[in-house]
Scaffold this motif. Structure first.
Motif, PDB file in Angstrom:
ATOM      1  N   SER A 157     -31.815 -21.204 -28.633  1.00  0.00           N
ATOM      2  CA  SER A 157     -32.388 -20.707 -27.376  1.00  0.00           C
ATOM      3  C   SER A 157     -31.592 -21.250 -26.190  1.00  0.00           C
ATOM      4  CB  SER A 157     -33.859 -21.110 -27.256  1.00  0.00           C
ATOM      5  OG  SER A 157     -34.003 -22.523 -27.274  1.00  0.00           O
ATOM      6  N   HIS A 158     -31.122 -22.491 -26.331  1.00  0.00           N
ATOM      7  CA  HIS A 158     -30.266 -23.149 -25.343  1.00  0.00           C
ATOM      8  C   HIS A 158     -29.690 -24.387 -26.020  1.00  0.00           C
ATOM      9  CE1 HIS A 158     -34.109 -25.198 -24.985  1.00  0.00           C
ATOM     10  NE2 HIS A 158     -33.570 -26.165 -24.285  1.00  0.00           N
ATOM     11  N   LEU A 159     -28.894 -25.162 -25.313  1.00  0.00           N
ATOM     12  CA  LEU A 159     -28.098 -26.192 -25.980  1.00  0.00           C
ATOM     13  C   LEU A 159     -28.634 -27.614 -25.819  1.00  0.00           C
ATOM     14  CD1 LEU A 159     -24.556 -24.706 -25.196  1.00  0.00           C
ATOM     15  CD2 LEU A 159     -25.770 -24.699 -27.392  1.00  0.00           C
ATOM     16  N   HIS A 160     -29.874 -27.776 -25.407  1.00  0.00           N
ATOM     17  CA  HIS A 160     -30.426 -29.128 -25.308  1.00  0.00           C
ATOM     18  C   HIS A 160     -30.544 -29.754 -26.695  1.00  0.00           C
ATOM     19  CE1 HIS A 160     -32.315 -28.243 -21.106  1.00  0.00           C
ATOM     20  NE2 HIS A 160     -31.041 -28.561 -21.041  1.00  0.00           N
ATOM     21  N   GLN A 161     -30.545 -31.104 -26.708  1.00  0.00           N
ATOM     22  CA  GLN A 161     -30.477 -31.867 -27.963  1.00  0.00           C
ATOM     23  C   GLN A 161     -31.550 -31.477 -28.974  1.00  0.00           C
ATOM     24  OE1 GLN A 161     -31.881 -35.838 -27.735  1.00  0.00           O
ATOM     25  NE2 GLN A 161     -32.689 -35.612 -25.695  1.00  0.00           N
ATOM     26  N   ASP A 162     -32.754 -31.178 -28.513  1.00  0.00           N
ATOM     27  CA  ASP A 162     -33.847 -30.939 -29.445  1.00  0.00           C
ATOM     28  C   ASP A 162     -33.874 -29.502 -29.963  1.00  0.00           C
ATOM     29  OD1 ASP A 162     -34.377 -30.548 -26.714  1.00  0.00           O
ATOM     30  OD2 ASP A 162     -36.529 -30.441 -27.070  1.00  0.00           O
ATOM     31  N   HIS A 163     -32.803 -28.760 -29.724  1.00  0.00           N
ATOM     32  CA  HIS A 163     -32.671 -27.386 -30.240  1.00  0.00           C
ATOM     33  C   HIS A 163     -31.419 -27.242 -31.110  1.00  0.00           C
ATOM     34  CE1 HIS A 163     -35.984 -25.902 -27.659  1.00  0.00           C
ATOM     35  NE2 HIS A 163     -35.664 -27.022 -27.049  1.00  0.00           N
ATOM     36  N   ILE A 164     -30.473 -28.162 -30.905  1.00  0.00           N
ATOM     37  CA  ILE A 164     -29.196 -28.088 -31.635  1.00  0.00           C
ATOM     38  C   ILE A 164     -29.120 -29.069 -32.795  1.00  0.00           C
ATOM     39  CG2 ILE A 164     -27.964 -27.461 -29.502  1.00  0.00           C
ATOM     40  CD1 ILE A 164     -26.758 -30.395 -29.676  1.00  0.00           C
ATOM     41  N   GLY A 205     -33.593 -19.776 -16.771  1.00  0.00           N
ATOM     42  CA  GLY A 205     -34.499 -20.628 -16.000  1.00  0.00           C
ATOM     43  C   GLY A 205     -34.432 -22.048 -16.516  1.00  0.00           C
ATOM     44  N   HIS A 206     -34.833 -22.218 -17.782  1.00  0.00           N
ATOM     45  CA  HIS A 206     -34.752 -23.558 -18.373  1.00  0.00           C
ATOM     46  C   HIS A 206     -33.286 -23.997 -18.442  1.00  0.00           C
ATOM     47  CE1 HIS A 206     -36.025 -27.016 -20.623  1.00  0.00           C
ATOM     48  NE2 HIS A 206     -35.144 -26.741 -21.556  1.00  0.00           N
ATOM     49  N   SER A 207     -32.432 -23.045 -18.781  1.00  0.00           N
ATOM     50  CA  SER A 207     -30.983 -23.202 -18.608  1.00  0.00           C
ATOM     51  C   SER A 207     -30.505 -21.841 -18.136  1.00  0.00           C
ATOM     52  CB  SER A 207     -30.306 -23.597 -19.937  1.00  0.00           C
ATOM     53  OG  SER A 207     -30.327 -22.493 -20.829  1.00  0.00           O
ATOM     54  N   GLY A 259     -38.426 -20.451 -26.814  1.00  0.00           N
ATOM     55  CA  GLY A 259     -37.747 -21.737 -26.588  1.00  0.00           C
ATOM     56  C   GLY A 259     -38.538 -22.593 -25.609  1.00  0.00           C
ATOM     57  N   ASP A 260     -37.869 -23.049 -24.554  1.00  0.00           N
ATOM     58  CA  ASP A 260     -38.509 -23.944 -23.581  1.00  0.00           C
ATOM     59  C   ASP A 260     -38.870 -23.241 -22.270  1.00  0.00           C
ATOM     60  OD1 ASP A 260     -38.171 -25.880 -25.462  1.00  0.00           O
ATOM     61  OD2 ASP A 260     -36.811 -27.133 -24.280  1.00  0.00           O
ATOM     62  N   LEU A 261     -39.059 -21.925 -22.318  1.00  0.00           N
ATOM     63  CA  LEU A 261     -39.518 -21.229 -21.103  1.00  0.00           C
ATOM     64  C   LEU A 261     -40.875 -21.796 -20.673  1.00  0.00           C
ATOM     65  CD1 LEU A 261     -39.304 -18.962 -18.989  1.00  0.00           C
ATOM     66  CD2 LEU A 261     -40.379 -17.433 -20.659  1.00  0.00           C
TER      67      LEU A 261
HETATM   68 ZN   LIG Z   1     -34.592 -27.691 -23.307  1.00  0.00          ZN
END
Ligand SMILES: [Zn+2]
Length: 293
Positions: free
Chosen positions: A118-125, A207-209, A229-231
């Motif tokens: 969904s995006h590249l933050h640590q808790d998604h990759i 928005g979140h990224s 994701g983190d929307l």
């Molecule tokens: Zn995030």
């Protein structure tokens, strides 16, 4: 409706506590609440969605790496590391790795052919290195940002993203020209048909990224699912347009309204976030009512 999807399930790679202001912004700047907040939320899941598609197993997000709780050098040092520690508190047991959680569902990590981030933050990759056969689909917009100065402060650890051997496919989400597809995604105007059969549609929800993406899952007999994701961290806050206290508020609001517009056209739409304690119950209810049909 395409019959390409046979099963949708989810798992969690441990849990994370965050600040209440993270879940729902209260108007104070992030830096302020990050430095002063004394409260943590109850532990929240770090969800990974698992979709059985006839062409192979697809994941949406890959969770948090267990090394983040076992390796003292995982996080950045100094002031940036201090901010990371103020932002989130992880608990990840030996049985919480992506591989172990997939096994608990009856899958092997090597079964995964595609993982969408969904995006590249640590808790998604966190699980990308555990998937030897997967192509990792990322937003070209977020991909272009990983080396930007400031990316680390905004939660993108390039060293953990750029793992040797991981095959990335940065994607742009094109405008939709097909009328049937247009009806399925309106008021969204752009979608990427991931498998070319209309079953998995990537939608832009910045928005979140800047490049954050959501996945619309359309399986025969099952209510449409929108993985966001983190929307949001709590889908019950969406209707009131209460957005998180992190990231870019204008973008979050616009994407939230687009999701609400989609749900207005498809009242059975189930919105599933990555760290929403309600998500597992919402998915279970959707699956139960599908099998009752
Ligand atoms: Zn995030």
């Amino acid at each position: 409706m395409p019959a390409a999807i046979t099963k949708v399930s989810m798992l969690s790679t441990g849990n994370v506590a965050i600040r209440p202001q993270h879940v729902r912004g209260n108007g104070t700047p992030m830096l302020w609440w990050l430095l002063t907040s004394r409260r943590w939320t109850a532990p929240r899941p770090i969800d990974v969605y698992v979709i059985e598609h006839r062409d192979g197993l697809v994941l949406f997000d890959t969770g948090q790496d267990r090394a983040s709780v076992t390796d003292p050098h995982f996080f950045p040092r100094g002031i940036v590391g201090f901010f990371y520690r103020r932002l989130a508190r992880f608990a990840i047991g030996a049985g919480d790795t992506l591989t172990a959680q997939l096994a608990a569902l009856g899958y092997r990590a090597s079964d995964v052919t595609t993982a969408v981030l969904s995006h590249l933050h640590q808790d998604h990759i966190g699980g990308i290195a555990e998937l030897p056969n997967a192509e990792i689909v990322v937003s070209a917009i977020d991909w272009a940002e990983i080396d930007r100065p400031g990316a680390l402060l905004e939660g993108v650890m390039a060293d953990h993203v750029r793992v040797p051997g991981v095959r990335y496919r940065p994607v742009d989400i094109p405008p939709v020209t097909d009328a049937a597809m247009d009806a399925a995604i309106a008021p969204f105007t752009h979608a990427l048909d991931l498998r070319g059969d209309g079953s998995l549609l990537l939608l832009p929800t910045p928005g979140h990224s800047p490049g954050s993406m959501s996945l619309l899952v359309r399986a025969e007999g099952l209510a449409p699912l929108l993985l966001v994701g983190d929307l949001t961290y709590d889908v019950s806050l969406l209707a009131g347009e209460h957005v998180p206290g992190v990231s870019e508020k204008k973008g979050l609001l616009a994407s939230t309204r687009a999701v609400l517009g989609l749900r207005e056209r498809h009242p059975d739409l189930v919105v599933l976030a990555a760290h929403d304690p309600a998500a597992s119950g919402l998915l279970a209810a959707a699956v139960a009512s599908a099998s009752a049909r």
